[in-house]
Design an enzyme around this catalytic site. Structure first.
Site: not given
Length: 387
Positions: A91, A343, A373
């Site tokens: 991520c 995302h 995160c």
């Protein structure tokens, strides 16, 4: 040591991953479009003067495979002499791309880089081809690889109720829609070609995934998505599935001044940390604390925060433990976040940093912090300072 500055930052609109605007547009094209756009917006910098291109992408297979950074650069007709590398910290990939470029500039090994990232979840699903080693279960809970269950764990540990999650998710959509209506995203979104619901080719200049009709009452009707019996995390309080790319022009401050380019912000500090994979969503807390320590700042010095909204159940414990619960509406994700915008994994670090820079300018604050995160237990953060 050279000062690292952000000269420009842009992104595509966020398209729905399921049958959305970019269903017929490849990830390389989204990336190349932004590379061309950054160079066109900053003609004082010749493309051949770029030292490197750092591009985040998580699922590096199919159209995103074989070094998508180089493929996109070739599509964008960047001179062949300019190298390009694809970066993967899950991520945090495109924020890691920024960190890698920044370090090269700090040490004098580079003067100008393009950084960014992309993810086309509609074409390459996030779980495509994932095959965890069975031996991992000796040291790490199997559920640690299931992001929704790690969010459930954080919610239980920190007393985050279903009602709190629903309220935060509704806020994300409301804030993102308000930003769209007020043209707050206009300076960061580059109109990008795609197809509407009827298959007609058009230019999109807005985020397709925002649901302005979202209410707490509607969210309350959704069933738990990951723990059907005892869970509180729903699809509505999780980050949306979207496709998109984001990019930044990063330079040494001295080179920017030589070329007459006005820096928008300096990279004040950077941090990346590890944490327990079972609560991977907690990574922004130690990452932010370390970045603030490196910058010689405290959370109270930061005017605006962009914290990636993987899940409402994940971001709320981070806000709480950074001591920001009373300042959510003044400082946190003022234009909404990933629950509304989605995302796209390899894109999000550059996307939230781009949004942050625009918010810092609009709110006229000196410092901003972007953090996120990272699956399997990491956190990453960057402190920016207005120039």
């Amino acid at each position: 040591m050279e000062q690292v500055v952000i000269v420009d930052a842009i992104r595509t609109p966020m398209g729905r991953s399921k049958g959305g605007a970019f269903r017929n547009v490849r990830a390389e094209d989204l990336s190349a479009h932004l590379m061309r756009s950054l160079l066109a917006r900053n003609p004082a910098l010749e493309a051949a003067a770029l030292d490197d291109i750092y591009w985040g992408c998580v699922q590096q297979t199919l159209e995103q495979g074989f070094n998508i950074a180089r493929n996109a650069a070739l599509l964008a007709e960047v001179p062949h002499s300019v190298p390009a590398v694809t970066v993967n910290r899950l991520c945090g990939s495109s924020m890691q791309a920024l960190h890698d470029a920044a370090r090269m500039i700090m040490t004098g090994d580079a003067q100008a880089c393009l950084v960014g990232g992309v993810e086309h979840i509609g074409h390459v699903p996030m779980s495509h081809g994932v095959d965890f080693h069975p031996g991992l279960s000796r040291n790490v809970a199997k559920a640690a690889g299931m992001m929704g269950l790690t969010a459930e764990m954080l919610a239980r540990m920190h007393g985050i109720s279903r009602e709190m999650q629903d309220a935060f998710a509704a806020r994300s959509h409301a804030r993102a829609w308000a930003a769209t209506q007020s043209a707050a995203f206009k300076n960061e979104i580059i109109p990008t070609g795609g197809h509407d619901a009827d298959g007609v080719l058009k230019q999109f200049n807005y985020d397709e995934v925002i649901r302005p009709e979202t209410t707490v009452e509607a969210l309350a009707t959704l069933r738990p998505a990951f723990d059907p019996v005892n869970g509180t995390v729903t699809a509505g309080t999780s980050s949306a599935l979207s496709d998109g790319a984001a990019a930044m022009l990063v330079m040494s401050e001295s080179r920017a001044h030589e070329l007459g380019l006005k820096p928008r912000a300096r990279v004040r500090s950077m941090a990346v940390v590890g944490c327990d994979p079972s609560i991977m969503g907690y990574g922004p807390v130690p990452a932010s604390k370390l970045a603030l320590k490196k910058a010689g700042l405290s959370a109270s010095d930061i005017g605006v925060f962009e914290m990636n909204e993987a899940f409402a159940a994940q971001i709320l414990p981070c806000i709480k433990d950074l001591g920001l619960m009373e300042q959510i509406d003044e400082k946190i994700n003022l234009n909404g976040g990933a629950i509304a915008l989605g995302h796209p994994l390899g894109c999000s670090g550059a996307r939230i940093s781009t949004t942050l820079l625009n918010l810092m300018e609009r709110k006229d604050v000196q410092f901003g912090l972007a953090t996120m995160c990272i699956g399997l237990g990491q956190g990453i953060a960057t402190v920016f300072e207005r120039v």
